[in-house]
Design a protein around this motif. Structure first.
Motif, PDB file in Angstrom:
ATOM      1  N   MET A   1       0.994  -1.165   0.227  1.00  0.00           N
ATOM      2  CA  MET A   1       0.248   0.074   0.154  1.00  0.00           C
ATOM      3  C   MET A   1       0.768   1.162   0.394  1.00  0.00           C
ATOM      4  O   MET A   1       2.342   1.240   0.673  1.00  0.00           O
ATOM      5  CB  MET A   1      -0.804   0.299   1.190  1.00  0.00           C
ATOM      6  CG  MET A   1      -1.627   1.373   1.814  1.00  0.00           C
ATOM      7  SD  MET A   1      -3.018   0.806   2.507  1.00  0.00           S
ATOM      8  CE  MET A   1      -2.626   2.468   3.576  1.00  0.00           C
ATOM      9  N   SER A   2      -0.054   1.984  -0.392  1.00  0.00           N
ATOM     10  CA  SER A   2       1.396   3.546  -0.043  1.00  0.00           C
ATOM     11  C   SER A   2       0.778   4.299   0.700  1.00  0.00           C
ATOM     12  O   SER A   2      -0.120   3.894   0.841  1.00  0.00           O
ATOM     13  CB  SER A   2       1.106   3.547  -2.023  1.00  0.00           C
ATOM     14  OG  SER A   2       0.216   4.799  -2.449  1.00  0.00           O
TER      15      SER A   2
ATOM     16  N   GLU B   1      -1.171  -3.169  -2.803  1.00  0.00           N
ATOM     17  CA  GLU B   1       0.039  -4.291  -4.207  1.00  0.00           C
ATOM     18  C   GLU B   1      -0.728  -6.009  -3.882  1.00  0.00           C
ATOM     19  O   GLU B   1      -1.271  -5.903  -2.901  1.00  0.00           O
ATOM     20  CB  GLU B   1       1.468  -4.644  -3.533  1.00  0.00           C
ATOM     21  CG  GLU B   1       0.931  -4.559  -1.696  1.00  0.00           C
ATOM     22  CD  GLU B   1       1.110  -3.798  -0.573  1.00  0.00           C
ATOM     23  OE1 GLU B   1       0.256  -2.819  -1.307  1.00  0.00           O
ATOM     24  OE2 GLU B   1       0.685  -3.815  -0.025  1.00  0.00           O
TER      25      GLU B   1
ATOM     26  N   HIS C   1       6.114   2.173  -6.748  1.00  0.00           N
ATOM     27  CA  HIS C   1       5.794   1.210  -5.370  1.00  0.00           C
ATOM     28  C   HIS C   1       4.784   0.474  -4.816  1.00  0.00           C
ATOM     29  O   HIS C   1       5.599  -0.542  -4.760  1.00  0.00           O
ATOM     30  CB  HIS C   1       5.330   2.105  -4.520  1.00  0.00           C
ATOM     31  CG  HIS C   1       5.136   2.139  -3.337  1.00  0.00           C
ATOM     32  ND1 HIS C   1       5.949   2.014  -2.078  1.00  0.00           N
ATOM     33  CD2 HIS C   1       3.917   1.407  -2.274  1.00  0.00           C
ATOM     34  CE1 HIS C   1       5.509   1.541  -1.043  1.00  0.00           C
ATOM     35  NE2 HIS C   1       4.470   1.545  -0.696  1.00  0.00           N
ATOM     36  N   GLU C   2       4.074   0.214  -5.882  1.00  0.00           N
ATOM     37  CA  GLU C   2       3.029  -0.753  -5.683  1.00  0.00           C
ATOM     38  C   GLU C   2       3.995  -2.158  -6.076  1.00  0.00           C
ATOM     39  O   GLU C   2       3.566  -3.224  -5.966  1.00  0.00           O
ATOM     40  CB  GLU C   2       1.368  -0.461  -6.364  1.00  0.00           C
ATOM     41  CG  GLU C   2       1.177   0.596  -6.027  1.00  0.00           C
ATOM     42  CD  GLU C   2       0.670   0.400  -3.999  1.00  0.00           C
ATOM     43  OE1 GLU C   2       1.260  -0.906  -3.744  1.00  0.00           O
ATOM     44  OE2 GLU C   2       1.061   2.198  -3.704  1.00  0.00           O
TER      45      GLU C   2
ATOM     46  N   HIS D   1       6.426  -4.161  -4.605  1.00  0.00           N
ATOM     47  CA  HIS D   1       5.203  -4.457  -3.394  1.00  0.00           C
ATOM     48  C   HIS D   1       5.757  -6.719  -4.052  1.00  0.00           C
ATOM     49  O   HIS D   1       5.101  -7.055  -2.781  1.00  0.00           O
ATOM     50  CB  HIS D   1       4.337  -4.585  -2.775  1.00  0.00           C
ATOM     51  CG  HIS D   1       4.738  -3.619  -1.546  1.00  0.00           C
ATOM     52  ND1 HIS D   1       4.512  -3.871  -0.695  1.00  0.00           N
ATOM     53  CD2 HIS D   1       3.463  -2.044  -1.461  1.00  0.00           C
ATOM     54  CE1 HIS D   1       4.531  -2.758   0.433  1.00  0.00           C
ATOM     55  NE2 HIS D   1       3.769  -2.057  -0.610  1.00  0.00           N
TER      56      HIS D   1
ATOM     57  N   GLU E   1       6.425  -2.500   3.570  1.00  0.00           N
ATOM     58  CA  GLU E   1       6.549  -0.450   3.408  1.00  0.00           C
ATOM     59  C   GLU E   1       7.615   0.013   3.099  1.00  0.00           C
ATOM     60  O   GLU E   1       8.067   0.801   2.494  1.00  0.00           O
ATOM     61  CB  GLU E   1       5.707  -0.143   4.401  1.00  0.00           C
ATOM     62  CG  GLU E   1       4.160  -1.112   4.370  1.00  0.00           C
ATOM     63  CD  GLU E   1       3.717  -0.360   2.630  1.00  0.00           C
ATOM     64  OE1 GLU E   1       3.705  -0.442   1.824  1.00  0.00           O
ATOM     65  OE2 GLU E   1       2.312  -1.753   2.186  1.00  0.00           O
TER      66      GLU E   1
ATOM     67  N   ASN F   1      10.748  -2.218   0.793  1.00  0.00           N
ATOM     68  CA  ASN F   1       9.831  -1.480  -0.328  1.00  0.00           C
ATOM     69  C   ASN F   1      10.049  -0.097  -0.275  1.00  0.00           C
ATOM     70  O   ASN F   1      10.174   0.706  -1.527  1.00  0.00           O
ATOM     71  CB  ASN F   1       8.298  -1.613  -0.710  1.00  0.00           C
ATOM     72  CG  ASN F   1       8.110  -1.515  -1.618  1.00  0.00           C
ATOM     73  OD1 ASN F   1       8.975  -1.602  -2.708  1.00  0.00           O
ATOM     74  ND2 ASN F   1       6.650  -1.369  -1.903  1.00  0.00           N
TER      75      ASN F   1
ATOM     76  N   TYR G   1       6.773   4.018   6.691  1.00  0.00           N
ATOM     77  CA  TYR G   1       7.493   4.084   4.985  1.00  0.00           C
ATOM     78  C   TYR G   1       8.999   4.852   5.277  1.00  0.00           C
ATOM     79  O   TYR G   1       9.870   4.439   5.240  1.00  0.00           O
ATOM     80  CB  TYR G   1       6.035   4.765   4.666  1.00  0.00           C
ATOM     81  CG  TYR G   1       5.221   3.976   4.022  1.00  0.00           C
ATOM     82  CD1 TYR G   1       4.391   4.206   4.716  1.00  0.00           C
ATOM     83  CD2 TYR G   1       4.954   3.963   2.358  1.00  0.00           C
ATOM     84  CE1 TYR G   1       3.065   2.902   4.689  1.00  0.00           C
ATOM     85  CE2 TYR G   1       3.722   2.877   2.588  1.00  0.00           C
ATOM     86  CZ  TYR G   1       2.987   2.627   3.585  1.00  0.00           C
ATOM     87  OH  TYR G   1       2.047   1.701   3.279  1.00  0.00           O
TER      88      TYR G   1
HETATM   89 ZN    ZN Z   1       3.155   0.232   0.332  1.00  0.00          ZN
END
Ligand code: ZN
Length: 1021
Positions: free
Chosen positions: A1-2, A353, A375-376, A379, A398, A401, A469
């Motif tokens: 997830m972003s 993701e 980003h996704e 994952h 997270e 990544n 993050y």
């Molecule tokens: Zn993420």
């Protein structure tokens, strides 16, 4: 997830249950779950009808009597699910107030094995977790096949990750799925929006039936899918021609009618731990291909999107290819055949993701579109292939990544390409890493950060982004800078090779990195990851020993031996040289040779270590004041500059009835980021009195490790004018206050109540009337001293905020005691809808041990300018008397009655309660006040004690900022008879009926809540 930093937020529940019971810390094992599903989409009622078979292989050394199975669609069923409660704690109230038709659920379950029904029940109170009892224990190394039909009502796609928006389907976390059983036991995870997943690896074989004009993206490869591939390639052709002609309407997001014919698509994938699919009839399709760096194997990339951000998606194949290439290069080779990104307006972050496929929300710019897709897609490695327990170790997916995402963005984009500026702060060109560092620094500097290693559900929403993050992502860059890129990449590849398709934990990661690098990295994997210790190195002194030798003395305020870089810089010819030194604790001296004739030495020159105080990181090789930095003036707000001390300025304009207009300037050393030492001076010139007024403040913060999270020693001085009788005679008042504020340590920054203690010593120099209301009145100087103790307890519940404040005030002047009083204020609010409209209850009780005169008493009407003897609020006309309109300015204090009368002044005790009910949608509400106080009645038979009961109610208009009232106008409509009777101001008016309706109104301006310094301090961590 972003995680999106776009939102300017800038919340007892433990989601992780260990079954530690009798399981020993044996060797690593991993269960296998192979899943077969047939599912049919009903796009009229937005539901799924499905049949599932699970083959569960027990590779553990234990026999299993039952299997824990997640039923995550039930998270959307009601307001008592873990997700609904956790969302409310985070300030997200959509699911709490959603009508039933928008919610979702899973039902029609009938677990069977060998055609025999299996008993099952919910796990504790979680309707999204089931315990399925086996008819016979499943022994070690045996398999069992379990089947069940199931039906899912898809929720509206505005709550979390599963749902539909019209006929656009995001089918994720949608089927009954066994929880992980590992060496620590079962991991039942109730579904949460903040906090992700942990699942067993295996194969997925899924057949999806839906109308044939849907474009479908899913985990896995199509089996016998030639026809579907032709359908997609035809869409690609269409999309290419739209691309070339530019002929699309971004506002046309209408759905074509569903085809009467159905198609069944069959997907299969090995070695994945989840399966998701996305279906939309509006999707345009683009196809690409990327050659992997090592094996040169080709991977197909697909992009599926609507008209909404067509212009951004045009380039999405490039982003998918680049991301797949660089993650393969930096982490390990992508093992599957396709990478797909689909367009979807999901509500949980900017993207989400799933194995092989990711869903991307609105991106707004090409830069952030690339960033979210990367980003996704990333994952697939940190989550997909390296299947850590995301709920417990969110940083391992997270955060790691984010490290690779930041590396990708830094490599691909020059800083100038990035138009991410926060105008007022003059912080252009920071890049994503810089912006993330700022978000970390904001909470870290005020000691409101949380460790990287913590359960995902325990973070405040802001820290979930800036720690999990941000701090992790930047931290791995710090580790990379220290180890060197080559060695770092070697470590990461070794981690990937050892742990792909498995469940690595933090110790496994540390072990690989230490083995490969042959270094002790506990400063990173323990101190940096598991604690909130900040990094802060500083220069103490410098001695030139020879032409190219310098002796440097450094101090580590950090408490853990983090390595640092020292750069010698020659500012005249722009030469520089950087050396890394191993971490140390306390002081150290070192001799550095530098042939470049350095003018300066800089600690952490390229901002890798997240040093909390950059202002002590530079030392000059020349001059006596080696550490003295030149001053720089900057407008409003900004960032610390390691070369200059900044003083910020902002113009001010004030007004009150006596000083008239007051232009001025505020000078201060920080606005946004807390500093240990903070100061502000704000001189203002009064045009009315031709004098200098203003305010000066000084705060020093300590951050003790035990008991208190912050102790502040502060001084505040202010001086303005006030008048007597119609503003003819003006006198200066001066307030000097020293204070100690203690913010006690909370068990959990997210949801434990706040306890604050404040001790104040106040000196007031003002004037009091010495005679009668003659014109001009006679006044005399008074110097008075007060001691104030305030204790406040405040909860953090978003829907029902409440607080209790206790206050004791003692005051005296040079000759006599003025006041000794105790009061208690309680506030309770109940928000009744998702706009956070609510009902507010207030209670006030006060007792006077002593008062000299009414000014120091309790007022049924809130304190006005005259009775605000501690000068705590700002009044436009502090001593204005009726009928001057400014005398109608009041405050919600003491009795809190909202009627402009001098009613109910008590020199003994007072009790009052106020209620406010906000009307939905409009900034208007109704209020009611009740109160009681004693008075002495002088009758012909002598003095008589009497208890008065008062009542007042009406309507009000209110303007809010940050959920706090900044302007309120209160119209009293009904009031008790005794209010009308006791009304008398001056000589001529006998009852309230003698003054106009407008004159009975009170208004409140909460100047404290519009002060930018206060607004920033009040931002929830
Ligand atoms: Zn993420």
């Amino acid at each position: 997830m972003s995680f999106s930093f776009k939102k300017p937020y800038i919340f007892l529940f433990v989601a992780f249950f260990f079954f530690k019971n009798s399981i020993s810390q044996s060797d690593y094992f991993q269960q296998k779950v192979d899943t077969y599903i047939e599912v049919k989409l009903n796009d009229l009622e937005h539901s799924l009808s499905a049949y599932e078979e699970i083959v569960y292989t027990n590779n553990s050394p234990h026999s299993l009597d039952s299997i824990i199975v997640h039923l995550w669609p039930n998270a959307y069923k009601n307001i008592n699910t873990a997700m609904a409660k956790h969302d409310v704690e985070s300030g997200e109230t959509k699911i709490r107030f959603a009508p039933a038709e928008q919610r979702g659920y899973i039902d029609s379950l009938d677990f069977k094995s060998d055609n025999k029904r299996l008993k099952w029940h919910y796990y504790k109170d979680n309707i999204d977790i089931a315990v399925v009892h086996l008819n016979q224990a499943l022994k070690s190394s045996e398999s069992i096949k379990i089947s069940t039909p199931f039906y899912v009502k898809l929720p509206k796609g505005i709550f979390s990750r599963l749902g539909h928006i019209g006929q656009s389907y995001q089918v994720t976390q949608w089927f009954p799925k066994p929880a992980v059983f590992d060496k620590n036991g079962w991991h039942p995870l109730p579904y949460l929006s903040q906090g992700e997943f942990y699942s067993e690896f295996g194969s997925y074989d899924v057949k999806i039936t839906l109308p044939e004009n849907y474009v479908l993206g899913a985990t896995g490869d199509l089996v016998n899918g030639e026809e579907e591939i032709d359908f997609l390639l035809h869409k690609v052709k269409e999309t290419d021609s739209i691309k070339n002609s530019g002929n699309y309407n971004m506002y046309d997001l209408s759905f074509p009618e569903s085809s009467k014919n159905l198609k069944t698509l069959h997907f299969h994938q090995e070695n994945v731990h989840d399966f998701a699919w996305f279906a939309d009839k509006r999707y345009h399709v683009l196809k690409g291909e990327v050659e992997l760096p090592e094996s040169k194997r080709k991977v197909t990339t697909w992009a599926m999107f609507t008209n909404n951000e067509f212009d951004l998606w045009e380039k999405s194949i490039e982003y998918l290819n680049d991301a797949t290439y660089y993650y393969s290069l930096w982490v390990g080779e992508y093992p599957y055949n396709h990478v797909t990104a689909v367009d979807g307006s999901i509500s949980a972050g900017g993207g989400m993701e799933y194995p092989n496929i990711t869903v991307i929300g609105e991106s707004y710019s090409a830069y952030s579109h690339d960033e979210v897709i990367t980003h996704e897609v990333g994952h697939n490695w940190y989550y997909g292939i390296l299947g850590s327990n995301e709920r417990v170790n969110a940083w391992m997916d997270e955060g790691m990544n984010t490290y690779a995402e930041l590396r990708y963005m830094e490599q691909k984009y020059k800083k100038d390409d990035i138009s991410m500026s926060a105008g007022l702060l003059s912080i252009d060109n920071l890049g994503s890493k810089g912006l993330m560092n700022l978000a970390y620094q904001f909470n870290a500097k005020r000691n409101q950060d949380q460790p990287i290693q913590m359960g995902a559900s325990l973070y405040t929403p802001m820290n979930y982004g800036s720690i999990v993050y941000g701090k992790t992502g930047i931290g791995f860059h710090y580790l990379m800078a220290y180890l060197g890129e080559e060695l770092f990449d070697k470590c990461m590849h070794a981690y990937f090779d050892k742990w792909k398709f498995k469940h690595p934990g933090p110790d496994d990661l540390q072990q690989v990195f230490e083995e490969t690098s042959k270094k002790n990295l506990s400063w990173f994997f323990h101190d940096f990851i598991k604690t909130t210790k900040k990094i802060d190195y500083k220069f103490q002194c410098l001695k030139k020993e020879s032409d190219d030798q310098y002796k440097l003395k450094l101090k580590n305020n950090t408490g853990f031996p983090a390595p640092i870089s020292i750069t010698s810089i020659n500012k005249t010819n722009n030469e520089s040289h950087t050396t890394w030194i191993e971490g140390f604790i306390g002081d150290t001296s070192l001799t550095l040779s530098s042939s470049i004739k350095p003018t300066h030495f800089i600690i952490d020159e390229s901002n890798q270590s997240m040093d909390i105080d950059k202002t002590n990181n530079v030392i000059s090789t020349k001059g006596i004041l080696k550490k003295q930095e030149p001053l720089k003036f900057a407008f409003l707000a900004g960032l610390d500059d390691q070369n200059k001390s900044k003083i910020y300025y902002a113009p001010l304009l004030g007004w009150n009835a006596y000083d008239k207009l007051m232009p001025g300037i505020a000078l201060y050393n920080t606005l946004i980021f807390e500093k240990k030492m903070e100061w502000l001076i704000a001189p203002m010139f009064s045009i009315g009195n031709k004098s200098i007024n203003g305010t000066a403040k000084f705060n020093y913060h300590f951050y003790p490790k035990q008991i208190a999270s912050k102790i502040t020693l502060g001084y505040k001085g202010s001086s303005y004018y006030q008048g007597f009788d119609a503003g003819e005679k003006q006198e200066r008042w001066i307030k000097n206050e020293i204070r100690t504020d203690v913010k006690f340590k909370e068990k959990s920054i997210r949801n434990s109540p706040l306890h604050n203690l404040s001790l104040k010593a106040i000196r007031i120099d003002d004037h009091i009337l010495s005679g009668n209301f003659i014109d001009p009145p006679e006044t005399e100087n008074q110097t008075s001293y007060f001691g104030v103790i305030d204790y406040t307890i405040k909860n953090k519940q978003f829907l029902t905020p409440k607080s209790i404040s206790l206050r004791y005030i003692y005051g005296q002047n040079i000759t006599e005691q003025l006041v000794s009083s105790f009061s208690l204020t309680g506030n309770y609010r109940l928000n009744y809808n998702s706009d956070l409209k609510g009902i507010e209850l207030r209670f006030f009780g006060g007792y006077n041990f002593y008062t000299l005169n009414t000014r120091y008493g309790f007022f049924m009407k809130g304190q006005d300018g005259f009775s605000d003897y501690l000068y705590e609020r700002t009044y436009l006309g502090r001593n204005k008397y009726f009928p001057n309109a400014l005398s109608q300015q009041s405050s919600i204090s003491h009795g809190g009655f909202k009627i402009n009368t001098p009613l109910g002044i008590s020199d003994r005790w007072i009790l009052a309660s106020n209620i406010k009910v906000e009307i939905p949608k409009i900034p208007i509400g109704v209020f009611a006040d009740i109160g009681s106080y004693p008075s002495i009645l002088i009758t012909s038979s002598g003095m008589q004690n009497k208890v008065n009961y008062l009542f007042n109610s009406g309507m009000y208009f209110s303007l809010k900022l940050n959920k706090k009232e900044i302007l309120g106008v209160y119209l009293p409509l009904l009031y008790s008879k005794n209010i009308a009777e006791t009304y008398s101001y001056g000589q001529s008016i006998e009852t309230i009926n003698d003054i106009s309706f407008l004159q009975r109104i009170t208004f409140i301006i909460n100047f404290n809540e519009i002060n930018p310094f206060q607004i920033i301090k009040n931002i929830a961590p």
